[in-house]
Design a protein around this motif. Structure first.
Motif, PDB file in Angstrom:
ATOM      1  N   SER A 126       2.502  35.090 -13.047  1.00 28.75           N
ATOM      2  CA  SER A 126       1.916  36.027 -12.080  1.00 28.75           C
ATOM      3  C   SER A 126       0.502  36.413 -12.486  1.00 28.75           C
ATOM      4  N   GLY A 127       0.240  36.516 -13.795  1.00 29.19           N
ATOM      5  CA  GLY A 127      -1.115  36.802 -14.258  1.00 29.19           C
ATOM      6  C   GLY A 127      -2.068  35.678 -13.905  1.00 29.19           C
ATOM      7  N   GLY A 128      -1.612  34.451 -14.069  1.00 29.86           N
ATOM      8  CA  GLY A 128      -2.447  33.301 -13.709  1.00 29.86           C
ATOM      9  C   GLY A 128      -2.723  33.244 -12.218  1.00 29.86           C
ATOM     10  N   MET A 129      -1.691  33.557 -11.433  1.00 30.85           N
ATOM     11  CA  MET A 129      -1.882  33.555  -9.976  1.00 30.85           C
ATOM     12  C   MET A 129      -2.855  34.661  -9.561  1.00 30.85           C
ATOM     13  N   ALA A 130      -2.702  35.833 -10.141  1.00 31.85           N
ATOM     14  CA  ALA A 130      -3.588  36.946  -9.814  1.00 31.85           C
ATOM     15  C   ALA A 130      -5.029  36.619 -10.206  1.00 31.85           C
ATOM     16  N   ARG A 131      -5.210  36.003 -11.372  1.00 26.63           N
ATOM     17  CA  ARG A 131      -6.549  35.626 -11.819  1.00 26.63           C
ATOM     18  C   ARG A 131      -7.174  34.617 -10.871  1.00 26.63           C
TER      19      ARG A 131
END
Length: 120
Positions: free
Chosen positions: A30-35
């Motif tokens: 989810s952090g990668g997607m948000a970034r």
């Protein structure tokens, strides 16, 4: 004592470890997607700002060209504008003379109005 392996449900430590791995993976994904979404939004914002700057520059150039095109026309209109007040002055004097001839104003009023127009 031989090590006995349990078959079936994992123990408390195994469950906690599995939960931690799943939660860590979900957080990383989810952090990668948000970034990535944030990067896309930033790229779109920069593209919009670039387009706005291009449009602003084009409008400024058009305004400068329009001002340059109107400058000779304004200089040509200046002598015509200078003649207009003179024509207006003559018209006002004719109106005053007509009013005096009709008897609507006295010669003194005519002279005062004439002096006012010529003095102005």
């Amino acid at each position: 004592m031989p090590f006995i392996r349990r078959v079936g449900r994992p123990g408390l430590i195994g469950l906690a470890a599995r939960t931690a791995v799943v939660a860590g993976t979900a957080t990383a994904v989810s952090g990668g997607m948000a970034r990535r979404q944030q990067e896309k939004a930033q790229e779109q914002y920069e593209a919009e700002q670039y387009q706005a700057a291009q449009q602003q520059e084009a409008m400024q150039q058009a305004a400068a060209q329009a001002a340059a095109a109107q400058a000779p026309a304004a200089q040509a209109a200046a002598p015509a504008g200078a003649a207009a007040p003179g024509a207006d002055l003559v018209g006002e004097l004719q109106k005053l003379a007509t009013l005096q001839q009709q008897g609507l104003i006295t010669p003194e009023e005519f002279a005062a109005a004439k002096a006012k127009l010529l003095g102005a």
